[in-house]
Write a protein that holds these residues in place. Structure first.
Motif, PDB file in Angstrom:
ATOM      1  N   SER A 167       0.811  -1.215   0.000  1.00 33.49           N
ATOM      2  CA  SER A 167       0.000   0.000   0.000  1.00 33.49           C
ATOM      3  C   SER A 167       0.845   1.266   0.000  1.00 33.49           C
ATOM      4  O   SER A 167       0.403   2.320  -0.462  1.00 33.49           O
ATOM      5  CB  SER A 167      -0.929   0.005   1.220  1.00 33.49           C
ATOM      6  OG  SER A 167      -0.202   0.269   2.419  1.00 33.49           O
ATOM      7  N   PRO A 173      -6.462   2.463  -4.664  1.00 35.71           N
ATOM      8  CA  PRO A 173      -7.048   1.215  -4.150  1.00 35.71           C
ATOM      9  C   PRO A 173      -7.400   0.229  -5.257  1.00 35.71           C
ATOM     10  O   PRO A 173      -7.219  -0.976  -5.096  1.00 35.71           O
ATOM     11  CB  PRO A 173      -8.307   1.699  -3.412  1.00 35.71           C
ATOM     12  CG  PRO A 173      -8.012   3.108  -3.039  1.00 35.71           C
ATOM     13  CD  PRO A 173      -7.173   3.646  -4.156  1.00 35.71           C
ATOM     14  N   SER A 176      -4.261  -1.355  -6.498  1.00 33.66           N
ATOM     15  CA  SER A 176      -3.764  -2.243  -5.452  1.00 33.66           C
ATOM     16  C   SER A 176      -4.529  -3.559  -5.460  1.00 33.66           C
ATOM     17  O   SER A 176      -3.920  -4.639  -5.429  1.00 33.66           O
ATOM     18  CB  SER A 176      -3.893  -1.574  -4.083  1.00 33.66           C
ATOM     19  OG  SER A 176      -3.421  -2.418  -3.056  1.00 33.66           O
ATOM     20  N   ALA A 294      -3.651  -5.021   1.626  1.00 32.06           N
ATOM     21  CA  ALA A 294      -3.151  -4.037   0.670  1.00 32.06           C
ATOM     22  C   ALA A 294      -4.247  -3.064   0.253  1.00 32.06           C
ATOM     23  O   ALA A 294      -4.028  -1.843   0.207  1.00 32.06           O
ATOM     24  CB  ALA A 294      -2.585  -4.753  -0.552  1.00 32.06           C
ATOM     25  N   THR A 295      -5.443  -3.586  -0.033  1.00 28.94           N
ATOM     26  CA  THR A 295      -6.535  -2.733  -0.497  1.00 28.94           C
ATOM     27  C   THR A 295      -7.004  -1.780   0.595  1.00 28.94           C
ATOM     28  O   THR A 295      -7.235  -0.586   0.347  1.00 28.94           O
ATOM     29  CB  THR A 295      -7.706  -3.594  -0.986  1.00 28.94           C
ATOM     30  OG1 THR A 295      -7.246  -4.529  -1.970  1.00 28.94           O
ATOM     31  CG2 THR A 295      -8.799  -2.728  -1.582  1.00 28.94           C
ATOM     32  N   THR A 298      -4.230   0.882   1.273  1.00 28.86           N
ATOM     33  CA  THR A 298      -4.145   1.818   0.153  1.00 28.86           C
ATOM     34  C   THR A 298      -5.330   2.768   0.163  1.00 28.86           C
ATOM     35  O   THR A 298      -5.195   3.965  -0.144  1.00 28.86           O
ATOM     36  CB  THR A 298      -4.104   1.055  -1.185  1.00 28.86           C
ATOM     37  OG1 THR A 298      -3.021   0.138  -1.171  1.00 28.86           O
ATOM     38  CG2 THR A 298      -3.914   2.025  -2.348  1.00 28.86           C
ATOM     39  N   LYS A 301      -4.690   5.349   2.846  1.00 32.63           N
ATOM     40  CA  LYS A 301      -3.678   6.305   2.370  1.00 32.63           C
ATOM     41  C   LYS A 301      -4.279   7.275   1.353  1.00 32.63           C
ATOM     42  O   LYS A 301      -4.025   8.492   1.418  1.00 32.63           O
ATOM     43  CB  LYS A 301      -2.518   5.533   1.741  1.00 32.63           C
ATOM     44  CG  LYS A 301      -1.410   6.423   1.188  1.00 32.63           C
ATOM     45  CD  LYS A 301      -0.451   5.628   0.318  1.00 32.63           C
ATOM     46  CE  LYS A 301      -1.069   5.295  -1.032  1.00 32.63           C
ATOM     47  NZ  LYS A 301      -0.087   4.681  -1.961  1.00 32.63           N
TER      48      LYS A 301
END
Length: 338
Positions: A167, A173, A176, A294-295, A298, A301
Motif C-alpha cells: 500500500s 485502491p 492495489s 493491501a486494499t 491503500t 492512504k
C-alpha cells in the motif's frame, strides 16, 4: 537425463516437464515477492515488459544462484544471503539505482547511494527476491527450513505486513486490488498445477534446480541480459569509474565471502526440515489476507491519510537498513571463522 535422487522414500528422474515447470514457478515466486509486494511493478505476469524482462531476469538470477548454493554448498542463511547480495547488485549495472535512482537519494558517498545499497542491494533482493521465494518453494517440495522462523511462525501476520508494504507505493485502491488479486491468483494457479498435476510435494528441490552442466547456458543467458539491458536502460545514469569502484569492491568481497561460506557449509549437517508444508488452502488464505490488507491500507492512504505512504516507506527503509547491516555482519563473521 538427470541422475535419480532419493528423498524421504520418493525418487525423481530426469528433469522433464515437471522440472521446467518448477523453474517457471520459482521465477514467478521471485517476481511476486520482489515486485508485487511493494507495488514496484503492478502486473508482471500480464504485460509484455513483465514477461520478456522481469520473469527471465529474476528467474535466471534465482536459478543460477540457487543452483550454485545447493550444488556447491548447503542452503543455510549465510550462503543464501550472500548469494542474494549478488542478485541485488543487478541494481548497479542494469538499473543504475545504486548510483542514480529515479528518486532523490538521501545520502551519497563517493557517488554511491548508501541507503540504496543498504535497502535495495543488502536487504530487499537477498530476502524478497531470493530467500523468501526459495523458502516457499521448499515448502512446496522438500520442506527444508529455509524461511526465517518468524515467517513460519506467523504467516498471516507476514501476509498482512506485506499488504501494508504494498500500500505504501500503490497508486490507488483499485490498482492495489487488481494487482495483488491477479498476481496472487496467477501464483495459486501455478501452485495448484504443481501440487496436483506434478505431485510437487514428493520432490527434493535440489534435484529440480539446474545441474552444473545446466548452469553454464543459464549463466550465459544471464550475462546476455546484463549486457543487453545494461546498455539499453538509462545509460546516461552510469557514473564514472571512481563511483563504480566501490561496487567492484562490494562484488569482490561478496564473491570471496560466498566462496568461504559455501566451503564451510559443506562441513555442517543438513538443513533441518520443517513440519509446515503448503497445501492449496493455505496459499489461498494467505493471498486473501494479503489482498485485503493491501486494499484497505491503500484506501486509507488515498482517502484519509495521504502522508501514510511516505511514513510507511520511511519506516521500511529504516527497518531494512538495520536488518541489512546485521545480516551482512552475521554472514561475514560466519564465513570468516573456522
Amino acid at each position: 537425463m538427470r541422475p535419480i535422487n532419493t528423498y524421504m522414500g520418493h525418487t525423481t528422474g530426469g528433469l522433464g516437464m515437471q522440472g521446467y515447470f518448477f523453474w517457471f514457478l520459482l521465477a514467478s515466486l521471485s517476481v511476486f515477492f520482489a515486485e508485487v509486494t511493494v507495488a514496484s511493478y503492478l502486473y508482471p505476469y500480464f504485460t509484455p515488459w513483465g514477461i520478456i524482462s522481469l520473469l527471465p531476469l529474476y528467474g535466471l538470477h534465482t536459478l543460477v544462484l540457487a543452483g550454485i548454493v545447493y550444488h556447491f554448498g548447503k542452503p543455510r542463511f549465510e550462503t543464501l544471503y550472500l548469494a542474494g547480495i549478488l542478485f541485488g547488485l543487478y541494481e548497479a549495472y542494469i538499473t543504475k539505482v545504486v548510483w542514480n535512482p529515479e528518486w532523490d537519494s538521501v545520502l551519497k558517498i563517493g557517488g554511491v547511494g548508501i541507503f540504496e545499497v543498504l535497502v535495495v542491494v543488502l536487504f530487499w533482493h537477498p530476502f524478497m527476491s531470493f530467500i523468501i521465494p526459495l523458502g516457499v518453494a521448499e515448502l512446496l517440495t522438500s520442506g527444508r527450513r529455509i524461511l526465517p522462523g518468524i515467517v513460519l511462525r506467523h504467516p498471516y501476520l507476514t501476509a498482512t505486513l506485506l499488504g501494508i508494504v504494498e500500500s505504501s507505493n500503490a497508486p490507488s485502491p483499485l490498482h492495489s486490488f487488481l494487482s495483488t488479486f491477479s498476481s496472487s491468483a496467477f501464483l495459486i494457479l501455478l501452485v495448484h498445477i504443481w501440487l496436483g498435476r506434478f505431485k510437487g510435494g514428493r520432490y527434493d528441490m535440489e534435484g529440480l534446480l539446474p545441474t552444473s552442466k545446466e548452469l553454464k547456458p543459464l549463466f550465459l543467458a544471464l550475462l546476455a541480459y546484463y549486457i543487453i539491458f545494461g546498455s539499453l536502460l538509462r545509460r546516461e545514469a552510469l557514473p564514472g569509474l571512481s563511483a563504480q569502484a566501490p561496487i567492484w569492491l562490494l562484488y569482490a568481497a561478496t564473491f570471496f565471502l560466498l566462496y568461504r561460506a559455501l566451503k564451510k557449509s559443506r562441513e555442517h549437517g543438513e538443513v533441518g526440515l520443517t513440519e509446515c508444508r503448503l497445501e492449496l488452502r493455505r496459499p489461498c488464505r494467505l493471498a486473501g489476507v494479503f489482498v485485503i490488507s493491501a486494499t484497505i491500507f491503500t484506501s486509507i492512504k488515498t482517502l484519509a491519510l495521504p502522508e501514510l505512504g511516505v511514513a510507511l516507506i520511511m519506516a521500511l527503509w529504516a527497518f531494512a537498513s538495520v536488518v541489512a547491516v546485521v545480516s551482512l555482519v552475521k554472514s561475514a563473521r560466519w564465513a570468516l571463522t573456522q
